[in-house]
Motif scaffolding. Structure first.
Motif, PDB file in Angstrom:
ATOM      1  N   UNK A 115       2.291   7.610  -7.504  1.00  0.00           N
ATOM      2  CA  UNK A 115       1.522   7.059  -6.345  1.00  0.00           C
ATOM      3  C   UNK A 115       0.956   5.717  -7.056  1.00  0.00           C
ATOM      4  N   UNK A 116       0.393   4.985  -6.172  1.00  0.00           N
ATOM      5  CA  UNK A 116      -0.195   3.749  -6.565  1.00  0.00           C
ATOM      6  C   UNK A 116      -1.786   3.644  -5.803  1.00  0.00           C
ATOM      7  N   UNK A 117      -2.562   2.858  -6.214  1.00  0.00           N
ATOM      8  CA  UNK A 117      -3.798   2.627  -5.539  1.00  0.00           C
ATOM      9  C   UNK A 117      -3.769   1.120  -4.608  1.00  0.00           C
ATOM     10  N   UNK A 118      -4.058   1.231  -3.459  1.00  0.00           N
ATOM     11  CA  UNK A 118      -4.257  -0.054  -2.586  1.00  0.00           C
ATOM     12  C   UNK A 118      -5.560   0.013  -2.058  1.00  0.00           C
ATOM     13  N   UNK A 119      -6.203  -0.855  -2.468  1.00  0.00           N
ATOM     14  CA  UNK A 119      -7.824  -1.184  -2.094  1.00  0.00           C
ATOM     15  C   UNK A 119      -8.488   0.268  -2.281  1.00  0.00           C
ATOM     16  N   UNK A 120      -8.240   1.171  -3.242  1.00  0.00           N
ATOM     17  CA  UNK A 120      -8.895   2.149  -3.815  1.00  0.00           C
ATOM     18  C   UNK A 120      -8.621   3.386  -2.942  1.00  0.00           C
ATOM     19  N   UNK A 121      -7.329   3.163  -2.344  1.00  0.00           N
ATOM     20  CA  UNK A 121      -6.851   4.336  -1.267  1.00  0.00           C
ATOM     21  C   UNK A 121      -5.553   4.615  -2.046  1.00  0.00           C
ATOM     22  N   UNK A 150      11.363  -3.867  -6.334  1.00  0.00           N
ATOM     23  CA  UNK A 150      11.710  -2.629  -5.821  1.00  0.00           C
ATOM     24  C   UNK A 150      11.338  -2.901  -4.272  1.00  0.00           C
ATOM     25  N   UNK A 151      12.140  -2.077  -3.614  1.00  0.00           N
ATOM     26  CA  UNK A 151      11.935  -1.922  -2.129  1.00  0.00           C
ATOM     27  C   UNK A 151      11.319  -0.438  -1.675  1.00  0.00           C
ATOM     28  N   UNK A 152      10.361  -0.343  -1.198  1.00  0.00           N
ATOM     29  CA  UNK A 152       9.844   1.138  -0.768  1.00  0.00           C
ATOM     30  C   UNK A 152      10.758   1.369   0.446  1.00  0.00           C
ATOM     31  N   UNK A 153      11.229   2.605   0.406  1.00  0.00           N
ATOM     32  CA  UNK A 153      12.003   3.154   1.641  1.00  0.00           C
ATOM     33  C   UNK A 153      11.051   4.388   2.418  1.00  0.00           C
ATOM     34  N   UNK A 154      10.317   5.101   1.619  1.00  0.00           N
ATOM     35  CA  UNK A 154       9.483   6.061   2.124  1.00  0.00           C
ATOM     36  C   UNK A 154       8.312   6.253   1.447  1.00  0.00           C
ATOM     37  N   UNK A 155       7.293   6.171   2.235  1.00  0.00           N
ATOM     38  CA  UNK A 155       5.675   6.238   1.965  1.00  0.00           C
ATOM     39  C   UNK A 155       4.668   7.152   2.474  1.00  0.00           C
ATOM     40  N   UNK A 156       4.025   7.423   2.001  1.00  0.00           N
ATOM     41  CA  UNK A 156       2.685   8.020   2.648  1.00  0.00           C
ATOM     42  C   UNK A 156       1.193   7.732   2.476  1.00  0.00           C
ATOM     43  N   UNK A 157       0.494   7.420   3.407  1.00  0.00           N
ATOM     44  CA  UNK A 157      -0.778   6.759   3.170  1.00  0.00           C
ATOM     45  C   UNK A 157      -1.580   8.038   2.849  1.00  0.00           C
ATOM     46  N   UNK A 158      -2.795   7.892   2.642  1.00  0.00           N
ATOM     47  CA  UNK A 158      -3.669   8.682   2.101  1.00  0.00           C
ATOM     48  C   UNK A 158      -4.385   9.448   3.337  1.00  0.00           C
ATOM     49  N   UNK A 159      -4.343  10.667   3.434  1.00  0.00           N
ATOM     50  CA  UNK A 159      -4.371  11.745   4.409  1.00  0.00           C
ATOM     51  C   UNK A 159      -3.470  11.380   5.736  1.00  0.00           C
TER      52      UNK A 159
END
Length: 112
Positions: free
Chosen positions: A33-39, A81-90
C-alpha cells in the motif's frame, strides 16, 4: 512473519523491480500500500513500463498519469510503474480504469 510496516511502499528507496516484487509477493495476503491524501490505497498488480528517463523532473512516488483511458503511472527511483489492479480505502479490489472512473487521483501528487 509479515507485518503491516513491510507492506508500505517506500518510493524513495525501492526500484521498480523491488516494488513489483513486493506487490506480487503480498498478493493475495495483505497487499502492498501507499498513502494518498492520508488514505490507504492498496496496489494488487503493477507492471514496469519505463526507465524514467523521460520524467527526469519528477520525484519517486509522483503520479505521472491518472485517467480512466490510460490508467495510473507512478514514478519510481529508476523508472515508471503502471498500476493494473488497485483497492481504495474501504472499497473493493478492482481494475485501475474502473477505479479511476469513480475516484480521482491528481496528477503530480506524491504518494507517501
Amino acid at each position: 512473519m509479515l507485518s503491516k510496516e513491510m507492506a508500505k511502499i517506500d518510493w524513495n528507496s525501492k526500484t521498480s523491480k523491488e516494488i513489483k516484487n513486493l506487490v506480487r509477493g503480498l498478493n493475495p495476503i495483505m497487499g502492498a500500500y501507499a498513502l494518498y491524501n492520508d488514505k490507504k490505497i492498496k496496489l494488487w498488480k503493477v507492471e514496469i513500463v519505463g526507465d524514467g528517463s523521460a520524467n527526469e523532473n519528477s520525484v519517486p512516488g509522483q503520479i505521472l498519469i491518472s485517467n480512466d483511458k490510460q490508467g495510473l503511472y507512478i514514478k519510481t527511483i529508476d523508472g515508471v510503474i503502471k498500476v493494473v489492479e488497485i483497492q481504495g480505502e474501504n472499497a473493493k479490489r478492482m481494475n485501475i480504469c474502473d477505479f479511476l472512473r469513480g475516484n480521482r487521483l491528481e496528477e503530480g501528487t506524491i504518494l507517501q
